[in-house]
Write a protein that holds these residues in place. Structure first.
Motif, PDB file in Angstrom:
ATOM      1  N   GLN A   4       5.292   4.408   2.766  1.00  0.00           N
ATOM      2  CA  GLN A   4       4.434   4.120   1.627  1.00  0.00           C
ATOM      3  C   GLN A   4       3.457   3.031   2.018  1.00  0.00           C
ATOM      4  O   GLN A   4       3.850   1.964   2.493  1.00  0.00           O
ATOM      5  CB  GLN A   4       5.246   3.697   0.409  1.00  0.00           C
ATOM      6  CG  GLN A   4       4.412   3.535  -0.843  1.00  0.00           C
ATOM      7  CD  GLN A   4       5.259   3.288  -2.081  1.00  0.00           C
ATOM      8  OE1 GLN A   4       6.453   3.008  -1.995  1.00  0.00           O
ATOM      9  NE2 GLN A   4       4.649   3.390  -3.237  1.00  0.00           N
ATOM     10  N   ASP A   7      -1.464   0.769  -0.837  1.00  0.00           N
ATOM     11  CA  ASP A   7      -2.132   1.335  -2.017  1.00  0.00           C
ATOM     12  C   ASP A   7      -1.214   2.270  -2.803  1.00  0.00           C
ATOM     13  O   ASP A   7      -1.617   2.848  -3.804  1.00  0.00           O
ATOM     14  CB  ASP A   7      -3.418   2.046  -1.627  1.00  0.00           C
ATOM     15  CG  ASP A   7      -3.204   3.259  -0.737  1.00  0.00           C
ATOM     16  OD1 ASP A   7      -2.039   3.599  -0.408  1.00  0.00           O
ATOM     17  OD2 ASP A   7      -4.217   3.881  -0.355  1.00  0.00           O
ATOM     18  N   GLY A   8       0.043   2.444  -2.338  1.00  0.00           N
ATOM     19  CA  GLY A   8       1.028   3.246  -3.053  1.00  0.00           C
ATOM     20  C   GLY A   8       1.156   4.677  -2.588  1.00  0.00           C
ATOM     21  O   GLY A   8       2.080   5.372  -2.993  1.00  0.00           O
ATOM     22  N   ALA A  27       1.678   6.500  -7.502  1.00  0.00           N
ATOM     23  CA  ALA A  27       2.594   5.380  -7.730  1.00  0.00           C
ATOM     24  C   ALA A  27       1.852   4.066  -7.940  1.00  0.00           C
ATOM     25  O   ALA A  27       2.386   3.144  -8.530  1.00  0.00           O
ATOM     26  CB  ALA A  27       3.579   5.241  -6.567  1.00  0.00           C
ATOM     27  N   GLY A  28       0.619   3.979  -7.479  1.00  0.00           N
ATOM     28  CA  GLY A  28      -0.149   2.745  -7.611  1.00  0.00           C
ATOM     29  C   GLY A  28       0.208   1.760  -6.516  1.00  0.00           C
ATOM     30  O   GLY A  28       1.138   1.981  -5.740  1.00  0.00           O
ATOM     31  N   VAL A  30       1.494  -1.422  -4.281  1.00  0.00           N
ATOM     32  CA  VAL A  30       2.752  -2.164  -4.204  1.00  0.00           C
ATOM     33  C   VAL A  30       2.437  -3.606  -3.840  1.00  0.00           C
ATOM     34  O   VAL A  30       1.478  -3.883  -3.131  1.00  0.00           O
ATOM     35  CB  VAL A  30       3.740  -1.538  -3.190  1.00  0.00           C
ATOM     36  CG1 VAL A  30       4.206  -0.184  -3.668  1.00  0.00           C
ATOM     37  CG2 VAL A  30       3.122  -1.424  -1.825  1.00  0.00           C
ATOM     38  N   GLY A  49       5.676   1.692  -7.644  1.00  0.00           N
ATOM     39  CA  GLY A  49       4.442   0.950  -7.576  1.00  0.00           C
ATOM     40  C   GLY A  49       4.709  -0.421  -8.179  1.00  0.00           C
ATOM     41  O   GLY A  49       5.863  -0.787  -8.420  1.00  0.00           O
TER      42      GLY A  49
END
Length: 100
Positions: A4, A7-8, A27-28, A30, A49
């Protein structure tokens, strides 16, 4: 292999072909390192996220479910159900035992 990015975006990479076979978005971003997880049967991918958790079908990449919640710190699917830990001290079990 699951990975991951900051930026997700979650990528499933095939070691045999050494290429990305699936890219999962939504997920958006992290805030710190995040390790997505496969379900025990390999059918689903779970990732977090900053303020949400997402679950996708590991074959098609279709979003199965998502949940907005308070600052998930990590997710784990080493048990029959997925587990998430949160910055407020809570932990949550996701799905049904033996399923998604």
């Amino acid at each position: 292999i699951l990975s991951q990015a900051d930026d997700g975006v979650v990528c499933v990479t095939s070691l045999d072909a050494m290429r990305t076979t699936l890219t999962l978005r939504g997920a958006g971003p992290v805030a710190w390192p995040s390790q997505p997880a496969f379900s025990q049967d390999g059918a689903f991918v779970l990732a977090r996220g900053v303020d949400s958790i997402h679950c996708w079908d590991a074959t098609t990449g279709e979003l199965v479910c998502s949940h907005d919640n308070q600052a998930p710190l990590c997710v784990c699917w080493d048990l029959p159900q997925a587990v998430s830990a949160h910055s407020n001290g809570h932990a949550a079990l996701w799905g049904t035992e033996g399923g998604a």
